[in-house]
Design a protein around this motif. Structure first.
Motif, mmCIF file in Angstrom:
data_model
loop_
_atom_site.group_PDB
_atom_site.id
_atom_site.type_symbol
_atom_site.label_atom_id
_atom_site.label_comp_id
_atom_site.label_asym_id
_atom_site.label_seq_id
_atom_site.Cartn_x
_atom_site.Cartn_y
_atom_site.Cartn_z
ATOM 1 N N CYS A 1 0.893 -1.245 -0.095
ATOM 2 C CA CYS A 1 -0.007 -0.035 -0.083
ATOM 3 C C CYS A 1 0.875 1.308 0.034
ATOM 4 O O CYS A 1 0.151 2.423 0.141
ATOM 5 N N HIS B 1 3.089 7.104 2.992
ATOM 6 C CA HIS B 1 1.739 6.839 3.296
ATOM 7 C C HIS B 1 1.276 5.382 3.014
ATOM 8 O O HIS B 1 1.659 4.652 2.054
ATOM 9 N N TYR C 1 -2.185 4.057 2.596
ATOM 10 C CA TYR C 1 -3.589 4.202 2.754
ATOM 11 C C TYR C 1 -4.389 2.959 2.655
ATOM 12 O O TYR C 1 -4.066 2.209 1.674
ATOM 13 N N GLY C 2 -5.376 2.419 3.496
ATOM 14 C CA GLY C 2 -5.920 1.226 3.190
ATOM 15 C C GLY C 2 -5.094 0.003 3.982
ATOM 16 O O GLY C 2 -5.668 -1.188 3.431
#
Length: 460
Positions: free
Chosen positions: A290, A300, A302-303
């Protein structure tokens, strides 16, 4: 390492020791019948460490049929082909195994044939690690041909004889060696460690259920973190999802560790309960897939909690965990990302969704996750503690959390003329009204509100 009370008692008595009465009786009967007999393996290791053994295994020069005859009718032929008889004594069961020498291990797990022996040293030389290759008779005489006592004092896990041969015979010994090191806080001998890494692919020959048993114990050890950090390539033999996490830079001010180091530190930071340790081991397993970097060079993920949840579910199935444990691990992995509730209504919603036990576990997960981040961001512990206090306050009020606790039910709704989906929808509406303190959780006020709503709808 050998300064416990039992060991000191053994030393004070000049090597004499006092076994539980039932153990003493089994050994005595074997000796009086003319056979050498000893307690052996893990119970000797624990005894010398000052720990009370959980199990007492015994070994003897008597052949299995002789053990059966000697202890009839309280002997059970549980493994005669391998020389093992289970003896019942004073309501307890003990495995009594004939001295033996193993043949070839074609399946890398069980010997193709077993040859019985009359020499205790021949029996001990086939065992896995020196600390498990000791025997003791009922007078406290220690048989230690491979230096197990010295390795106990030094805190070392070392194979008996040639490491490659031991792991080639039974690859589960790879996991046992790592587990002993983690649980006992011992170092692994360099030659043994090298052989563990060299032979790691042999774990493919081992039933996954046996690996899971070892992993459950290993993850709850006092020195689990060191073993996870030192041997990721070994664990990747059955958890390949680990390798992408190793040395993966998170490029974030929130994280002073790589993904794998963060995972390991979080495992160390939570209570040694298998389900919680597994959650932390798997909670960020999806991060590498991710990863993105913004214009400022900040990483990052995300998810990643959802992706990690999917991967955790697959891993749990692959390891053949029971459904209850698998479901809980997946749930906590999926929910570890969002902040904990900071309002009464939010906490009620969370309690309704997953239940009190899971909420408490989720708080522990959030706390451990934060403890494995950069020190300057561990002030989030205050927010986690505030959510925990909120949970206690909400529970102290004995709230109506679920539909089952609501003062009305489906039968009441049907009596008022509701049908089908309208029943469930009305009950959910009432539950939320109670959460928001717009209605008391009392039978008559709730029914009056429903009747009033239906009257308005009819009039409209």
């Amino acid at each position: 390492m050998c300064n416990g009370k039992l060991y000191e008692l053994w030393r004070e008595k000049g090597g004499m020791t006092v076994f539980p009465a039932a153990v003493e009786q089994v050994l005595t009967r074997l000796e009086e019948a003319g056979y050498e007999a000893y307690v052996v393996g893990g119970c000797v290791r624990d005894l010398l460490r000052g720990k009370s053994p959980d199990d007492w295994d015994m070994t003897t020069a008597a052949r299995p049929e002789e053990v059966m005859a000697l202890f009839a009718p309280h002997a059970i032929p549980t493994g005669l082909q391998h020389g093992t008889v289970t003896v019942r004594q004073d309501g307890q069961s003990f495995e009594v195994t004939t001295f033996r020498a193993d043949g070839v291990y074609t399946d890398h797990r069980h010997p193709d044939e077993v040859r019985f022996s009359t020499d205790i040293r021949e029996d001990l030389c086939r065992r896995d690690f020196t600390v498990n290759a000791m025997a003791m008779d009922r007078r406290g005489k220690l048989i230690d041909p491979f230096g197990g006592q010295a390795d106990l004092r030094s805190g070392i896990i070392r194979c008996v004889g040639e490491s490659d041969r031991r792991f080639g015979e039974d690859a589960l010994r790879i996991m046992r060696g790592l587990r002993f090191a983690a649980v006992l806080g011992f170092a692994i001998d360099d030659d043994t460690a090298q052989s563990i890494r060299k032979n790691r692919e042999r774990l493919q020959n081992i039933a996954i259920e046996r690996i899971l048993v070892e992993m459950d114990k290993l993850l709850c050890g006092e020195d689990t973190g060191r073993i996870l950090l030192d041997f990721p390539e070994v664990f990747s033999a059955f958890l390949p999802e680990i390798l992408p996490c190793v040395d993966f830079d998170q490029c974030s001010q929130y994280h002073c560790y790589t993904v794998w180091e963060h995972i390991v530190r979080s495992v160390e930071s939570i209570a040694p309960v298998p389900v919680l340790r597994w959650v932390m081991l798997l909670h960020d397993i999806g991060k590498p897939g991710c990863f993105t970097v913004d214009e400022q060079g900040t990483g990052h993920f995300y998810g990643h909690d959802g992706v990690s949840g999917d991967m955790a579910a697959d891993i749990c199935r692959r390891l053949r965990m029971d459904k209850q444990r698998s479901t809980r691990i997946e749930l906590l992995v999926r929910r570890h990302g969002p902040n904990l509730p900071d309002t009464k209504r939010g906490m009620l919603r969370l309690l309704n969704a997953i239940g009190e036990e899971a909420v408490r576990q989720l708080i522990a997960v959030k706390r451990a996750d934060n403890m494995a981040q950069s020190v300057e961001f561990r002030d989030r512990q205050r927010d986690i503690a505030a959510s925990e206090r909120l949970l206690e306050e909400v529970l102290a009020e004995q709230p109506c959390v679920t539909l089952r606790q609501l003062a009305v039910n489906g039968q009441d709704m049907m009596a008022l003329g509701l049908q089908g989906r309208a029943i469930g929808e009305m009950l959910q509406t009432l539950l939320h009204k109670v959460w928001n303190e717009e209605l008391p959780n009392e039978h008559e006020p709730l029914l009056r509100w429903v009747e009033a709503q239906r009257g308005r709808n009819t009039a409209g």
